[in-house]
Design an enzyme around this catalytic site. Sequence first.
Site, PDB file in Angstrom:
ATOM      1  N   CYS A 130       0.815  -1.509  -0.067  1.00 12.59           N
ATOM      2  CA  CYS A 130       0.231   0.118  -0.075  1.00 12.59           C
ATOM      3  C   CYS A 130       0.339   1.190   0.183  1.00 12.59           C
ATOM      4  O   CYS A 130       0.148   2.505  -0.074  1.00 12.59           O
ATOM      5  CB  CYS A 130      -1.228  -0.281   1.193  1.00 12.59           C
ATOM      6  SG  CYS A 130      -2.277  -1.470   1.071  1.00 12.59           S
ATOM      7  N   ASP A 131       1.885   0.939   0.733  1.00  9.07           N
ATOM      8  CA  ASP A 131       3.024   2.512   0.357  1.00  9.07           C
ATOM      9  C   ASP A 131       3.797   2.140  -0.636  1.00  9.07           C
ATOM     10  O   ASP A 131       5.281   2.404   0.195  1.00  9.07           O
ATOM     11  CB  ASP A 131       2.963   2.559   1.970  1.00  9.07           C
ATOM     12  CG  ASP A 131       3.111   4.528   1.723  1.00  9.07           C
ATOM     13  OD1 ASP A 131       3.449   5.101   0.469  1.00  9.07           O
ATOM     14  OD2 ASP A 131       3.820   4.580   2.783  1.00  9.07           O
ATOM     15  N   LEU A 132       5.072   1.971  -1.447  1.00  9.78           N
ATOM     16  CA  LEU A 132       5.598   1.480  -2.531  1.00  9.78           C
ATOM     17  C   LEU A 132       6.074   2.646  -2.590  1.00  9.78           C
ATOM     18  O   LEU A 132       4.946   3.329  -3.482  1.00  9.78           O
ATOM     19  CB  LEU A 132       5.433   0.470  -3.220  1.00  9.78           C
ATOM     20  CG  LEU A 132       4.505  -0.990  -2.557  1.00  9.78           C
ATOM     21  CD1 LEU A 132       4.968  -1.982  -3.977  1.00  9.78           C
ATOM     22  CD2 LEU A 132       6.127  -1.525  -2.190  1.00  9.78           C
TER      23      LEU A 132
END
Length: 209
Positions: free
Chosen positions: A54-56
């Site tokens: 979700c937060d690459l």
Amino acid sequence: MVYNLLLEFVSGGTLGDLIEKSNGHGLPEAEVKRYTRSILEGIKHIHKFDYVHCDLKPENILFVPNPATSTGSFVVKISDFGLAKKTKENYGQWRGTPTYLSSEALNDSEQEPPSDIWSLGCIVLEMPTGKSFSDLKPGCELEVFHYMFDHVCTPKIPAEISGVARDFLKSCLATRSCERLTAEKLFLHPFVVRPKPSKAARHTKGKVV
């Protein structure tokens, strides 16, 4: 009760640092391929266990000393799983950094494995260009953040990027999530597949040359 948490020492900094140090010139394609393959290995492992990161983003890709060599080389690893979620788990709102989120994440709060693949495409596009992803999306700068919720713009892929890299990016940055390749399939893409050793290299393997 006291717990001691031991973490690797990340002496190489982040991928974001490296891109910034390129001063807008970007990284050589050989490096981009190598880093992309390592990131994909991590994503494939995450998705195998039914999680979505979700937060690459480049700031969450860390350079760790490679224990297999003594040349001071680094391998990249994915960090910061604070926003990770199980697949099919719905929080009712998107999680992560807006610049790297897909349309289905921003518009519908839908974050499944294809959303991580979109984020990967954003990262890969930044490496050879040396530009932030928002700079490559005309009209989608963070100053007009509300515009991003209407529709996520497809980034402009610069002409100087090689054909194989362009094909890889298109496989990641398809607007429709169902059209993006999985991490497992991307791992077999020519852009990241390691070249086979030449006949001469195979012939001299194990010999002193």
